[in-house]
Scaffold this motif. Sequence first.
Motif, short mmCIF file in Angstrom:
data_model
loop_
_atom_site.label_atom_id
_atom_site.label_comp_id
_atom_site.label_asym_id
_atom_site.label_seq_id
_atom_site.Cartn_x
_atom_site.Cartn_y
_atom_site.Cartn_z
N LEU A 102 -34.75 59.24 -10.55
CA LEU A 102 -34.18 58.90 -11.85
C LEU A 102 -35.13 59.48 -12.89
O LEU A 102 -36.21 58.94 -13.14
N ASP A 103 -34.74 60.63 -13.44
CA ASP A 103 -35.61 61.36 -14.36
C ASP A 103 -36.97 61.61 -13.70
O ASP A 103 -37.03 62.19 -12.64
N GLU A 104 -38.05 61.12 -14.30
CA GLU A 104 -39.38 61.41 -13.75
C GLU A 104 -39.73 60.53 -12.56
O GLU A 104 -40.70 60.77 -11.85
N ALA A 105 -38.93 59.48 -12.32
CA ALA A 105 -39.20 58.53 -11.24
C ALA A 105 -38.60 59.03 -9.92
O ALA A 105 -37.52 59.61 -9.90
N LEU A 106 -39.32 58.77 -8.83
CA LEU A 106 -38.85 59.13 -7.50
C LEU A 106 -39.28 58.04 -6.54
O LEU A 106 -40.47 57.69 -6.46
N VAL A 107 -38.31 57.49 -5.80
CA VAL A 107 -38.57 56.38 -4.89
C VAL A 107 -38.05 56.73 -3.51
O VAL A 107 -36.96 57.30 -3.36
N GLU A 108 -38.85 56.41 -2.50
CA GLU A 108 -38.45 56.60 -1.11
C GLU A 108 -38.07 55.25 -0.51
O GLU A 108 -38.82 54.27 -0.68
N VAL A 109 -36.94 55.20 0.20
CA VAL A 109 -36.46 53.96 0.77
C VAL A 109 -36.05 54.20 2.23
O VAL A 109 -35.46 55.23 2.56
N ALA A 110 -36.35 53.23 3.08
CA ALA A 110 -35.86 53.24 4.46
C ALA A 110 -35.42 51.82 4.83
O ALA A 110 -36.09 50.84 4.48
N VAL A 111 -34.26 51.73 5.49
CA VAL A 111 -33.66 50.45 5.85
C VAL A 111 -33.31 50.44 7.33
O VAL A 111 -32.85 51.45 7.87
N ASP A 112 -33.51 49.29 7.97
CA ASP A 112 -33.06 49.06 9.34
C ASP A 112 -32.43 47.67 9.39
O ASP A 112 -33.09 46.68 9.06
N LEU A 113 -31.18 47.60 9.76
CA LEU A 113 -30.50 46.31 9.91
C LEU A 113 -30.93 45.68 11.23
O LEU A 113 -30.12 45.42 12.13
N SER A 114 -32.19 45.42 11.34
CA SER A 114 -32.85 45.13 12.61
C SER A 114 -32.68 43.71 13.11
O SER A 114 -32.88 43.43 14.29
N GLY A 115 -32.39 42.78 12.19
CA GLY A 115 -32.45 41.37 12.55
C GLY A 115 -33.86 40.81 12.48
O GLY A 115 -34.08 39.63 12.71
N ARG A 116 -34.83 41.68 12.16
CA ARG A 116 -36.23 41.27 12.06
C ARG A 116 -36.70 41.51 10.62
O ARG A 116 -36.93 42.65 10.21
N PRO A 117 -36.87 40.45 9.84
CA PRO A 117 -37.27 40.61 8.45
C PRO A 117 -38.67 41.18 8.32
O PRO A 117 -39.63 40.65 8.90
N THR A 159 -41.18 52.85 -1.43
CA THR A 159 -42.42 53.48 -1.90
C THR A 159 -42.16 54.30 -3.16
O THR A 159 -41.24 55.13 -3.18
N ARG A 160 -42.94 54.05 -4.19
CA ARG A 160 -42.86 54.89 -5.39
C ARG A 160 -43.61 56.19 -5.13
O ARG A 160 -44.79 56.19 -4.84
N LYS A 161 -42.90 57.30 -5.24
CA LYS A 161 -43.51 58.61 -5.04
C LYS A 161 -43.95 59.22 -6.37
O LYS A 161 -44.89 60.01 -6.42
N ALA A 162 -43.25 58.89 -7.47
CA ALA A 162 -43.58 59.41 -8.79
C ALA A 162 -42.91 58.53 -9.83
O ALA A 162 -41.98 57.79 -9.52
N GLY A 163 -43.40 58.61 -11.07
CA GLY A 163 -42.76 57.90 -12.16
C GLY A 163 -43.72 57.02 -12.94
O GLY A 163 -44.63 56.43 -12.38
N HIS A 164 -43.49 56.95 -14.27
CA HIS A 164 -44.33 56.12 -15.12
C HIS A 164 -43.51 55.21 -16.03
O HIS A 164 -44.05 54.26 -16.58
N ASN A 165 -42.22 55.47 -16.18
CA ASN A 165 -41.37 54.62 -16.99
C ASN A 165 -40.90 53.44 -16.14
O ASN A 165 -40.23 53.63 -15.11
N THR A 166 -41.27 52.23 -16.55
CA THR A 166 -41.00 51.04 -15.74
C THR A 166 -39.51 50.88 -15.45
O THR A 166 -39.12 50.60 -14.31
N HIS A 167 -38.69 51.06 -16.46
CA HIS A 167 -37.24 50.93 -16.28
C HIS A 167 -36.74 51.95 -15.25
O HIS A 167 -35.98 51.61 -14.34
N HIS A 168 -37.18 53.19 -15.38
CA HIS A 168 -36.73 54.24 -14.47
C HIS A 168 -37.15 53.95 -13.03
O HIS A 168 -36.37 54.13 -12.09
N VAL A 169 -38.39 53.52 -12.85
CA VAL A 169 -38.90 53.25 -11.50
C VAL A 169 -38.11 52.12 -10.85
O VAL A 169 -37.67 52.22 -9.69
N LEU A 170 -37.92 51.03 -11.59
CA LEU A 170 -37.19 49.90 -11.02
C LEU A 170 -35.73 50.25 -10.74
O LEU A 170 -35.19 49.89 -9.69
N GLU A 171 -35.10 50.98 -11.65
CA GLU A 171 -33.70 51.33 -11.43
C GLU A 171 -33.55 52.27 -10.24
O GLU A 171 -32.61 52.13 -9.44
#
Length: 199
Positions: A102-117, A159-171
Amino acid sequence: MTTPRAADRQRTTKETTISIHLDVDGPEGKVAASTGLPFFDHMLDQVGRHGGFDLTVEAEGDIHVDGHHTVEDVGILLGETFREALGDKAGVRRFASGLYPLDEALVEVAVDLSGRPFVVYDVPFGEVLPLGDPPFNPEMAEHFWQSFATAAGITLHVTRKAGHNTHHVLEATFKGVSRCLRDAVRVEGTGVPSTKGSL
């Protein structure tokens, strides 16, 4: 799909009263969130729209004290509703991951519907600036995802890979997790994708 993957749940404590409707297959694409925290409502809207869910969240909480209880309890109840809606998870893709900008922000996400929180959340901020009025504390985003993942029984890495605008990073974080959930719940087979036979 012959059985709708949908659920409705309510939660009432001395601090909050919450009701949630969730249809993970989102046939109508309806999203509505009302928590008393406008920025949080904006983030929950991302969950529905980018998750491809029909989602309604109605919450009343002690935001005159702080937004903490409202955010936490919505996370818990949304996780419980998500888990109920998925049922035995037969045929789901299970895993999903990606990079979400999202603009200058970059976030990496990985999900597993594992049943293990389990949650690994590495999204640091410099100066933490509250967002909206009444204010949403950006640090509560981590607590929301912790609460959601624990109640939903999923493994989540953010994981946040890049970004400094709080709104952008969270979104970017909310959009990224939601997109991964959308991919992970996709039905592409018939059996439960686990050597254990259950998730």
